[in-house]
Design a protein around this motif. Sequence first.
Motif, PDB file in Angstrom:
ATOM      1  N   VAL A 142       1.740  -3.836  -2.400  1.00  0.00           N
ATOM      2  CA  VAL A 142       0.928  -4.353  -1.152  1.00  0.00           C
ATOM      3  C   VAL A 142       0.645  -3.157  -0.172  1.00  0.00           C
ATOM      4  O   VAL A 142      -0.290  -2.576   0.307  1.00  0.00           O
ATOM      5  N   GLY A 143       2.108  -2.543   0.698  1.00  0.00           N
ATOM      6  CA  GLY A 143       1.927  -1.705   0.751  1.00  0.00           C
ATOM      7  C   GLY A 143       1.713  -0.217   0.714  1.00  0.00           C
ATOM      8  O   GLY A 143       0.546   0.581   1.328  1.00  0.00           O
ATOM      9  N   LEU A 144       2.121  -0.022  -0.570  1.00  0.00           N
ATOM     10  CA  LEU A 144       1.400   1.292  -1.120  1.00  0.00           C
ATOM     11  C   LEU A 144      -0.398   1.049  -1.340  1.00  0.00           C
ATOM     12  O   LEU A 144      -0.682   2.601  -0.822  1.00  0.00           O
ATOM     13  N   GLN A 145      -0.970  -0.237  -1.923  1.00  0.00           N
ATOM     14  CA  GLN A 145      -1.967  -0.260  -1.452  1.00  0.00           C
ATOM     15  C   GLN A 145      -2.587   0.035   0.151  1.00  0.00           C
ATOM     16  O   GLN A 145      -3.823   1.023   0.066  1.00  0.00           O
ATOM     17  N   ARG A 146      -2.451  -1.022   0.945  1.00  0.00           N
ATOM     18  CA  ARG A 146      -2.650  -0.689   2.117  1.00  0.00           C
ATOM     19  C   ARG A 146      -2.491   0.903   2.257  1.00  0.00           C
ATOM     20  O   ARG A 146      -4.011   2.063   3.210  1.00  0.00           O
ATOM     21  N   ILE A 147      -2.139   2.149   2.241  1.00  0.00           N
ATOM     22  CA  ILE A 147      -1.918   3.182   2.369  1.00  0.00           C
ATOM     23  C   ILE A 147      -2.821   4.247   1.468  1.00  0.00           C
ATOM     24  O   ILE A 147      -3.422   4.776   2.232  1.00  0.00           O
ATOM     25  N   ALA A 148      -2.670   3.467   0.796  1.00  0.00           N
ATOM     26  CA  ALA A 148      -3.883   4.216  -0.210  1.00  0.00           C
ATOM     27  C   ALA A 148      -5.466   3.633   0.380  1.00  0.00           C
ATOM     28  O   ALA A 148      -6.225   5.029   0.388  1.00  0.00           O
ATOM     29  N   GLU A 149      -5.481   3.095   1.101  1.00  0.00           N
ATOM     30  CA  GLU A 149      -6.610   2.145   1.518  1.00  0.00           C
ATOM     31  C   GLU A 149      -7.346   2.619   2.568  1.00  0.00           C
ATOM     32  O   GLU A 149      -8.187   3.210   3.112  1.00  0.00           O
ATOM     33  N   HIS A 150      -6.056   3.072   3.517  1.00  0.00           N
ATOM     34  CA  HIS A 150      -6.748   2.750   5.009  1.00  0.00           C
ATOM     35  C   HIS A 150      -5.618   4.356   5.462  1.00  0.00           C
ATOM     36  O   HIS A 150      -6.021   4.780   6.630  1.00  0.00           O
ATOM     37  N   ARG A 151      -5.128   5.615   5.149  1.00  0.00           N
ATOM     38  CA  ARG A 151      -4.579   6.572   5.359  1.00  0.00           C
ATOM     39  C   ARG A 151      -5.485   7.797   4.502  1.00  0.00           C
ATOM     40  O   ARG A 151      -4.908   7.223   3.592  1.00  0.00           O
ATOM     41  N   SER A 152      -5.684   8.299   4.913  1.00  0.00           N
ATOM     42  CA  SER A 152      -6.819   9.953   4.750  1.00  0.00           C
ATOM     43  C   SER A 152      -5.664  10.441   4.311  1.00  0.00           C
ATOM     44  O   SER A 152      -3.895  10.525   5.000  1.00  0.00           O
ATOM     45  N   VAL A 153      -5.433  11.841   3.862  1.00  0.00           N
ATOM     46  CA  VAL A 153      -4.063  12.934   3.115  1.00  0.00           C
ATOM     47  C   VAL A 153      -3.369  12.781   4.188  1.00  0.00           C
ATOM     48  O   VAL A 153      -2.772  13.236   3.887  1.00  0.00           O
ATOM     49  N   ALA A 154      -4.914  13.808   5.073  1.00  0.00           N
ATOM     50  CA  ALA A 154      -4.096  13.931   5.635  1.00  0.00           C
ATOM     51  C   ALA A 154      -3.025  13.909   7.241  1.00  0.00           C
ATOM     52  O   ALA A 154      -2.019  13.810   7.569  1.00  0.00           O
ATOM     53  N   ASP A 155      -3.332  11.650   6.858  1.00  0.00           N
ATOM     54  CA  ASP A 155      -1.915  10.942   8.004  1.00  0.00           C
ATOM     55  C   ASP A 155      -0.945  10.768   6.895  1.00  0.00           C
ATOM     56  O   ASP A 155       0.045  10.193   7.722  1.00  0.00           O
ATOM     57  N   THR A 156      -1.086  10.853   5.696  1.00  0.00           N
ATOM     58  CA  THR A 156       0.340  11.072   5.068  1.00  0.00           C
ATOM     59  C   THR A 156       0.858  11.724   5.073  1.00  0.00           C
ATOM     60  O   THR A 156       0.879  12.878   5.329  1.00  0.00           O
ATOM     61  N   ASP A 157       2.373  11.107   5.350  1.00  0.00           N
ATOM     62  CA  ASP A 157       3.247  12.263   5.516  1.00  0.00           C
ATOM     63  C   ASP A 157       4.826  12.624   4.306  1.00  0.00           C
ATOM     64  O   ASP A 157       3.835  11.318   2.952  1.00  0.00           O
ATOM     65  N   ARG A 158       5.153  12.979   4.312  1.00  0.00           N
ATOM     66  CA  ARG A 158       6.203  13.045   3.174  1.00  0.00           C
ATOM     67  C   ARG A 158       7.014  12.205   2.806  1.00  0.00           C
ATOM     68  O   ARG A 158       7.170  12.093   1.428  1.00  0.00           O
ATOM     69  N   LEU A 159       7.022  10.964   3.240  1.00  0.00           N
ATOM     70  CA  LEU A 159       7.666   9.793   2.863  1.00  0.00           C
ATOM     71  C   LEU A 159       7.354   8.908   2.120  1.00  0.00           C
ATOM     72  O   LEU A 159       7.137   7.904   1.212  1.00  0.00           O
ATOM     73  N   ASP A 160       5.974   9.288   2.618  1.00  0.00           N
ATOM     74  CA  ASP A 160       4.200   7.912   2.564  1.00  0.00           C
ATOM     75  C   ASP A 160       4.054   8.395   1.045  1.00  0.00           C
ATOM     76  O   ASP A 160       3.729   7.504   0.350  1.00  0.00           O
ATOM     77  N   VAL A 161       3.968   9.461   0.316  1.00  0.00           N
ATOM     78  CA  VAL A 161       3.644   9.994  -0.814  1.00  0.00           C
ATOM     79  C   VAL A 161       5.406   9.512  -2.180  1.00  0.00           C
ATOM     80  O   VAL A 161       4.816  10.614  -3.320  1.00  0.00           O
ATOM     81  N   GLU A 162       6.179   8.944  -1.308  1.00  0.00           N
ATOM     82  CA  GLU A 162       7.507   9.379  -2.696  1.00  0.00           C
ATOM     83  C   GLU A 162       6.796   8.355  -3.413  1.00  0.00           C
ATOM     84  O   GLU A 162       6.477   7.334  -3.128  1.00  0.00           O
ATOM     85  N   THR A 163       8.047   8.383  -4.746  1.00  0.00           N
ATOM     86  CA  THR A 163       7.728   7.498  -5.472  1.00  0.00           C
ATOM     87  C   THR A 163       7.392   5.964  -5.390  1.00  0.00           C
ATOM     88  O   THR A 163       8.613   5.770  -4.326  1.00  0.00           O
ATOM     89  N   ARG A 164       7.377   5.124  -6.528  1.00  0.00           N
ATOM     90  CA  ARG A 164       7.695   3.785  -6.240  1.00  0.00           C
ATOM     91  C   ARG A 164       8.487   3.369  -6.217  1.00  0.00           C
ATOM     92  O   ARG A 164       9.366   2.387  -5.703  1.00  0.00           O
ATOM     93  N   ALA A 165       9.391   4.156  -6.552  1.00  0.00           N
ATOM     94  CA  ALA A 165      10.653   3.602  -7.161  1.00  0.00           C
ATOM     95  C   ALA A 165      11.663   3.625  -5.952  1.00  0.00           C
ATOM     96  O   ALA A 165      12.462   3.010  -5.328  1.00  0.00           O
TER      97      ALA A 165
END
Length: 214
Positions: A142-165
């Motif tokens: 759910v958290g990762l889906q929210r990030i994908a839906e509500h944050r632009s690429v410019a708004d994502t940081d180094r931790l947002d794009v970490e692996t699901r694991a």
Amino acid sequence: MNNNFITFEGSDGAGKTTVLKRVFETLDTITEQPSILTREPGGNRISEMIRNVILDRNNREMDAKTEALLYAAARRQHLVETILPALADGKMVLSDRYLDSSLAYQGGGRQIGCQAVYEMNQFATDGLMPGLTIYFDVPVAVGLQRIAEHRSVADTDRLDVETRAFHQRVHDTYEQLVQKYPDRMVRVDATQPVEQVYESVMTILRNYLNRSDR
């Protein structure tokens, strides 16, 4: 432990920051005590500069222990410049993240180990812990889906794009912390609509502020 120090924790995409801003705006409805809202990493000029280094997506080669040390350094500056002066003035401090984040993200997510991260931060914090920590619990998917839906690429940081694991390890470590510190940490179901999450948090705060042992 300081009873006027309250922290808010949760995995990425939990909606914690959105709710916290509204809580701060309406806090005067349940207490007359002056308060400040701050965040980690950040909260003042130097800590915000460290934040930019940590979260910059271009810094992919950053070592896990370097990351943990930078968080501890930002936390130290945050304490001495922002949190401790406010507490000394009798203010309530609401912080978006604190030590539990390092335990979850670096201790669990980066697999450094919670004990190592905890000991590192004892030097940085002189052992100061919050009287209350509200944990926004949301499943990783759910958290990762929210990030994908509500944050632009410019708004994502180094931790947002970490692996699901990685994010699963973070979530699992938070679960362990809630079980380890039941007197301090209170869980909120962050899968609820924002209004319900807000009301749940306000109820927790109201009950906490009315406790006779504060």
